[in-house]
Scaffold this motif. Structure first.
Motif, PDB file in Angstrom:
ATOM      1  N   GLY A  29       0.915  -1.483  -0.102  1.00  0.00           N
ATOM      2  CA  GLY A  29      -0.044   0.067  -0.101  1.00  0.00           C
ATOM      3  C   GLY A  29       0.725   1.290  -0.115  1.00  0.00           C
ATOM      4  O   GLY A  29       0.515   2.252   0.601  1.00  0.00           O
ATOM      5  N   LEU A  30       1.820   1.201  -0.801  1.00  0.00           N
ATOM      6  CA  LEU A  30       2.775   2.594  -0.987  1.00  0.00           C
ATOM      7  C   LEU A  30       2.882   2.704  -2.051  1.00  0.00           C
ATOM      8  O   LEU A  30       2.750   2.043  -3.338  1.00  0.00           O
ATOM      9  CB  LEU A  30       4.268   2.274  -0.188  1.00  0.00           C
ATOM     10  N   SER A  31       3.470   4.044  -2.752  1.00  0.00           N
ATOM     11  CA  SER A  31       3.830   4.308  -3.720  1.00  0.00           C
ATOM     12  C   SER A  31       5.250   3.655  -4.531  1.00  0.00           C
ATOM     13  O   SER A  31       5.882   3.066  -3.283  1.00  0.00           O
ATOM     14  CB  SER A  31       4.112   5.956  -3.947  1.00  0.00           C
ATOM     15  N   THR A  32       5.091   3.449  -5.796  1.00  0.00           N
ATOM     16  CA  THR A  32       6.167   2.613  -6.244  1.00  0.00           C
ATOM     17  C   THR A  32       7.553   3.673  -5.942  1.00  0.00           C
ATOM     18  O   THR A  32       8.722   3.107  -5.763  1.00  0.00           O
ATOM     19  CB  THR A  32       6.110   2.882  -7.888  1.00  0.00           C
ATOM     20  N   ALA A  33       7.572   4.809  -5.731  1.00  0.00           N
ATOM     21  CA  ALA A  33       8.817   5.692  -5.429  1.00  0.00           C
ATOM     22  C   ALA A  33       9.317   5.469  -4.101  1.00  0.00           C
ATOM     23  O   ALA A  33      10.560   5.239  -3.824  1.00  0.00           O
ATOM     24  CB  ALA A  33       8.459   7.158  -5.735  1.00  0.00           C
ATOM     25  N   SER A  34       8.278   5.289  -3.183  1.00  0.00           N
ATOM     26  CA  SER A  34       8.633   4.835  -1.901  1.00  0.00           C
ATOM     27  C   SER A  34       9.470   3.259  -1.736  1.00  0.00           C
ATOM     28  O   SER A  34      10.402   2.932  -1.109  1.00  0.00           O
ATOM     29  CB  SER A  34       7.481   4.828  -0.767  1.00  0.00           C
ATOM     30  N   VAL A  35       8.690   2.522  -2.601  1.00  0.00           N
ATOM     31  CA  VAL A  35       9.177   1.045  -2.477  1.00  0.00           C
ATOM     32  C   VAL A  35      10.576   1.127  -3.015  1.00  0.00           C
ATOM     33  O   VAL A  35      11.463   0.347  -2.615  1.00  0.00           O
ATOM     34  CB  VAL A  35       8.207   0.093  -3.419  1.00  0.00           C
ATOM     35  N   SER A  36      10.865   1.971  -4.253  1.00  0.00           N
ATOM     36  CA  SER A  36      12.052   1.951  -5.013  1.00  0.00           C
ATOM     37  C   SER A  36      13.261   2.579  -3.841  1.00  0.00           C
ATOM     38  O   SER A  36      14.439   2.046  -3.882  1.00  0.00           O
ATOM     39  CB  SER A  36      12.033   2.871  -6.186  1.00  0.00           C
ATOM     40  N   LEU A  37      12.709   3.282  -3.219  1.00  0.00           N
ATOM     41  CA  LEU A  37      14.015   4.202  -2.152  1.00  0.00           C
ATOM     42  C   LEU A  37      14.346   2.877  -1.235  1.00  0.00           C
ATOM     43  O   LEU A  37      15.483   2.857  -0.959  1.00  0.00           O
ATOM     44  CB  LEU A  37      13.038   5.218  -1.287  1.00  0.00           C
ATOM     45  N   VAL A  38      13.314   1.982  -0.732  1.00  0.00           N
ATOM     46  CA  VAL A  38      13.832   0.905   0.167  1.00  0.00           C
ATOM     47  C   VAL A  38      14.611  -0.168  -0.548  1.00  0.00           C
ATOM     48  O   VAL A  38      15.674  -0.555  -0.076  1.00  0.00           O
ATOM     49  CB  VAL A  38      12.492   0.172   0.710  1.00  0.00           C
ATOM     50  N   LEU A  39      14.185  -0.605  -1.735  1.00  0.00           N
ATOM     51  CA  LEU A  39      14.811  -1.438  -2.353  1.00  0.00           C
ATOM     52  C   LEU A  39      16.367  -1.088  -2.879  1.00  0.00           C
ATOM     53  O   LEU A  39      17.119  -1.861  -3.235  1.00  0.00           O
ATOM     54  CB  LEU A  39      14.204  -2.136  -3.686  1.00  0.00           C
ATOM     55  N   ARG A  40      16.492   0.276  -3.102  1.00  0.00           N
ATOM     56  CA  ARG A  40      17.836   0.744  -3.542  1.00  0.00           C
ATOM     57  C   ARG A  40      18.528   1.196  -2.155  1.00  0.00           C
ATOM     58  O   ARG A  40      19.913   1.453  -2.297  1.00  0.00           O
ATOM     59  CB  ARG A  40      17.540   1.953  -4.340  1.00  0.00           C
ATOM     60  N   GLY A  41      18.083   0.986  -1.177  1.00  0.00           N
ATOM     61  CA  GLY A  41      18.988   1.256   0.257  1.00  0.00           C
ATOM     62  C   GLY A  41      19.160   2.633   0.441  1.00  0.00           C
ATOM     63  O   GLY A  41      19.941   2.941   1.199  1.00  0.00           O
ATOM     64  N   VAL A  42      18.114   3.534  -0.100  1.00  0.00           N
ATOM     65  CA  VAL A  42      18.379   5.047   0.123  1.00  0.00           C
ATOM     66  C   VAL A  42      17.711   5.307   1.308  1.00  0.00           C
ATOM     67  O   VAL A  42      16.587   5.192   1.899  1.00  0.00           O
ATOM     68  CB  VAL A  42      17.656   5.580  -1.172  1.00  0.00           C
ATOM     69  N   PRO A  43      18.490   6.265   2.089  1.00  0.00           N
ATOM     70  CA  PRO A  43      18.045   6.659   3.473  1.00  0.00           C
ATOM     71  C   PRO A  43      16.657   7.520   3.306  1.00  0.00           C
ATOM     72  O   PRO A  43      16.549   7.951   2.300  1.00  0.00           O
ATOM     73  CB  PRO A  43      19.276   7.630   4.139  1.00  0.00           C
ATOM     74  N   GLY A  44      15.942   7.423   4.209  1.00  0.00           N
ATOM     75  CA  GLY A  44      14.651   8.028   4.262  1.00  0.00           C
ATOM     76  C   GLY A  44      13.187   7.206   4.987  1.00  0.00           C
ATOM     77  O   GLY A  44      12.789   7.620   5.803  1.00  0.00           O
ATOM     78  N   PRO A  45      12.846   6.282   4.203  1.00  0.00           N
ATOM     79  CA  PRO A  45      11.920   5.465   4.862  1.00  0.00           C
ATOM     80  C   PRO A  45      12.243   5.115   6.286  1.00  0.00           C
ATOM     81  O   PRO A  45      13.334   4.503   6.641  1.00  0.00           O
ATOM     82  CB  PRO A  45      11.859   4.039   3.757  1.00  0.00           C
ATOM     83  N   SER A  46      11.348   4.786   7.010  1.00  0.00           N
ATOM     84  CA  SER A  46      11.404   4.415   8.462  1.00  0.00           C
ATOM     85  C   SER A  46      11.782   2.638   8.326  1.00  0.00           C
ATOM     86  O   SER A  46      11.549   2.079   7.260  1.00  0.00           O
ATOM     87  CB  SER A  46      10.080   4.375   9.148  1.00  0.00           C
ATOM     88  N   GLU A  47      12.405   2.416   9.461  1.00  0.00           N
ATOM     89  CA  GLU A  47      12.738   0.892   9.556  1.00  0.00           C
ATOM     90  C   GLU A  47      11.491  -0.038   9.458  1.00  0.00           C
ATOM     91  O   GLU A  47      11.455  -1.096   8.814  1.00  0.00           O
ATOM     92  CB  GLU A  47      13.328   0.604  10.959  1.00  0.00           C
ATOM     93  N   ARG A  48      10.237   0.447  10.016  1.00  0.00           N
ATOM     94  CA  ARG A  48       9.114  -0.398   9.954  1.00  0.00           C
ATOM     95  C   ARG A  48       8.732  -0.331   8.449  1.00  0.00           C
ATOM     96  O   ARG A  48       8.322  -1.769   7.853  1.00  0.00           O
ATOM     97  CB  ARG A  48       7.921   0.407  10.657  1.00  0.00           C
TER      98      ARG A  48
END
Length: 345
Positions: A29-48
């Motif tokens: 239930g997130l945007s593709t942009a947010s998911v991409s940040l996580v999968l690329r290891g970019v700082p920003g998204p919370s640990e949860r």
């Protein structure tokens, strides 16, 4: 077959569809942009959020298409590493570099130095693979050549001081490390302390200078003794034989690195000379071989994990944050006392 079809898993057939980034985003239930940040290891998204995304990607069997991503972004997200295949210390550095790179969304391409493959060939291979930055472990090329290379891709020199060129450097204070060794030996009561040299390189020069300065500091100017050597076990063995044949065996020997020190220990033990009973031996690097019970070598740790972390951080600062000014990070070495040093008889 077009490019999208060729990306499907082999043998998947018409019923097997490769999971997409959109599928992972829909699952959490997130945007593709947010998911991409996580999968690329970019700082920003919370640990949860990061854990939710990684769990969904694993459940769906999602694997990022690195080639497609590189073509779309015009970036490879690859860091090139030049490594000496004969160096146990370099092998340890590479392991830590992999970990540090993965944490920030990069991967490594390794290019090896061998007896028949020089630095120029190794570096050209890394550039051919479109590596965005080059992490060079103990390079020996002239500073001018490294500066020219830095104009093609950011260069991070690991382990070697670079004079006269604006390059990123991550290293330990080699002269201080050898100074700690000499201080340790003098504290045990040694005065006849020899040094097996590492050759003509900058690292060897710094360690040789550290030995000479430490001997002078302890009032042992007349005891300074430097034997020719290099970074191999064979050179250590040859230096050991030379000392044995001279008939004037020092009570302690400081080797250029752990491999050279292991060669010394081998030569002495083969001749029936007890280490450390008759002569103490010290290495440098704290590589995996030095920790083996058969050697249990007193040495100096360069903190491979921290060097790797700093090297990757330097590359990311250049590539992702636009830093242009060169930086030199000098880490403090640490003496590791094990079983090859003892007071002289």
């Amino acid at each position: 077959m077009d490019e999208l079809e060729s990306a499907s898993p082999a043998g998947g057939g018409t019923g097997s569809v490769r999971p997409r980034l959109e599928d992972v985003a829909e699952r959490v239930g997130l945007s593709t942009a947010s998911v991409s940040l996580v999968l690329r290891g970019v700082p920003g998204p919370s640990e949860r959020t990061r854990q939710r995304v990684l769990k969904a990607a694993a459940e769906l069997g999602y694997r990022p298409d690195r080639t497609a991503s590189a073509l779309a972004s015009r970036r490879s997200r690859l860091l090139g590493v030049m490594v000496d295949v004969h160096s146990p210390f370099h092998a340890e550095l590479v392991e830590h570099l992999h970990t540090a790179a993965e944490e920030v969304g990069y991967d490594l391409v390794l290019s090896a130095l061998t007896r028949t493959r020089d630095e120029n060939t190794a570096v050209e291979t890394l550039l051919a693979f479109r590596c965005e930055a080059l992490i060079l472990l103990g390079p020996v090329a002239p500073a001018s050549a490294l500066a020219a290379l830095d104009r093609k891709a950011p260069v991070i020199s690991v382990g070697r001081r670079i004079a006269g060129a604006d390059l990123d450097v991550v290293r330990t204070a080699d002269d201080d490390g050898v100074g700690q060794i000499v201080g340790h030996l003098v504290g045990l009561g040694h005065r006849a302390i020899a040094h097996v040299d590492g050759g003509k390189g900058v690292i060897a020069t710094d360690r040789r200078r550290g030995y000479r300065e430490a001997m002078r500091h302890h009032g042992l100017d007349e005891r300074i003794s430097v034997l020719r050597g290099d970074n191999t076990e064979a050179a250590g063995e040859q230096a050991g034989r030379q000392l044995l044949e001279s008939g004037d065996l020092p009570t302690a020997v400081v080797a250029y690195n752990d491999q050279s020190a292991i060669g010394l220990v081998t030569a002495f033990r083969r001749a029936g000379i007890d280490v450390p009973g008759a002569v103490s031996v010290v290495g440098y690097d704290d590589d995996t071989l030095s920790r083996l019970g058969s050697f249990h070598l007193t040495t100096v740790s360069q903190n491979a994990e921290e060097q790797a972390r700093q090297a990757v951080a330097a590359a990311v600062e250049r590539l992702d944050r636009g830093r242009t000014a060169a930086r030199e990070i000098v880490l403090a070495p640490t003496l590791v006392v094990r079983g090859t040093t003892a007071p002289p008889r």
